[in-house]
Design an enzyme around this catalytic site. Sequence first.
Site, PDB file in Angstrom:
ATOM      1  N   HIS A   1      28.327 -20.583  40.772  1.00 26.87           N
ATOM      2  CA  HIS A   1      28.793 -21.759  40.026  1.00 26.87           C
ATOM      3  C   HIS A   1      28.380 -21.628  38.563  1.00 26.87           C
ATOM      4  O   HIS A   1      27.232 -21.920  38.221  1.00 26.87           O
ATOM      5  CB  HIS A   1      28.195 -23.039  40.618  1.00 26.87           C
ATOM      6  CG  HIS A   1      28.789 -23.439  41.923  1.00 26.87           C
ATOM      7  ND1 HIS A   1      29.954 -24.162  42.015  1.00 26.87           N
ATOM      8  CD2 HIS A   1      28.385 -23.197  43.186  1.00 26.87           C
ATOM      9  CE1 HIS A   1      30.246 -24.367  43.294  1.00 26.87           C
ATOM     10  NE2 HIS A   1      29.314 -23.782  44.021  1.00 26.87           N
TER      11      HIS A   1
ATOM     12  N   CYS B   1      33.718 -20.174  43.185  1.00 23.11           N
ATOM     13  CA  CYS B   1      33.164 -20.389  44.530  1.00 23.11           C
ATOM     14  C   CYS B   1      34.283 -20.361  45.576  1.00 23.11           C
ATOM     15  O   CYS B   1      34.887 -19.329  45.816  1.00 23.11           O
ATOM     16  CB  CYS B   1      32.333 -21.669  44.569  1.00 23.11           C
ATOM     17  SG  CYS B   1      31.290 -21.789  46.045  1.00 23.11           S
TER      18      CYS B   1
ATOM     19  N   GLU C   1      29.104 -23.530  36.137  1.00 27.04           N
ATOM     20  CA  GLU C   1      28.796 -24.857  35.593  1.00 27.04           C
ATOM     21  C   GLU C   1      27.388 -25.321  35.958  1.00 27.04           C
ATOM     22  O   GLU C   1      26.872 -26.281  35.377  1.00 27.04           O
ATOM     23  CB  GLU C   1      29.845 -25.879  36.042  1.00 27.04           C
ATOM     24  CG  GLU C   1      29.721 -26.368  37.476  1.00 27.04           C
ATOM     25  CD  GLU C   1      30.255 -25.398  38.526  1.00 27.04           C
ATOM     26  OE1 GLU C   1      30.279 -25.773  39.704  1.00 27.04           O
ATOM     27  OE2 GLU C   1      30.655 -24.270  38.163  1.00 27.04           O
TER      28      GLU C   1
END
Length: 202
Positions: A183, A79, A185
């Site tokens: 992202h 990001c 994650e």
Amino acid sequence: MIAIIDYEMGNLRSVQKAFERVGHQAIITSDPAVLADAQKVVLPGVGAFRDAIAALRERKLVEPIRAAISRGKPFLGICLGLQMLFEKSYEDGEYEGLGVIPGEVVRFKLPAEYKVPHMGWNQLNFRQRSPVFSGIEDSAHFYFVHSYYVVPREASVTATETEYGQPFCSSIWRDNLYAVQFHPEKSQSAGLRLLKNFAELV
């Protein structure tokens, strides 16, 4: 050892936990000596470009980041960690980035029906399939939250593009350097696969 750079801006623990979920330990550190010893380095980030770059400089992390990349260590930007690799950002002014990748960071200028920030799930269109995308389906979706996007000066570094009113560069790849706008994650199985692929690069 995977080192996640701590400059007090970003979802560091969630990135660390995601690596743990795919069977790899990662440490959160702001110590340049630890970064120098690490086998792989991750630069995550959320928030404002200006504040993040200032935080890296204040903690004397700019040169360790550049050194890790130049020495050939696998390096992953996430990001804001992607955007900071570029020369310049126009987020709330004009600010100098790390200058690792030629290009700039600009704000979406889209028709009124498109909301900014670009937030939610979106698809990747592969321009070149870097090793971190191994085993990830062409139809896989990833989670985005951003108002600015990168414009590489050299098209050859673009790994994927994503459509949001216009095509934009959603990830890059150059040698040992990987960086993504989304992202991983927060991107469920596809994102975890990407992090596992990165952790297992040799």
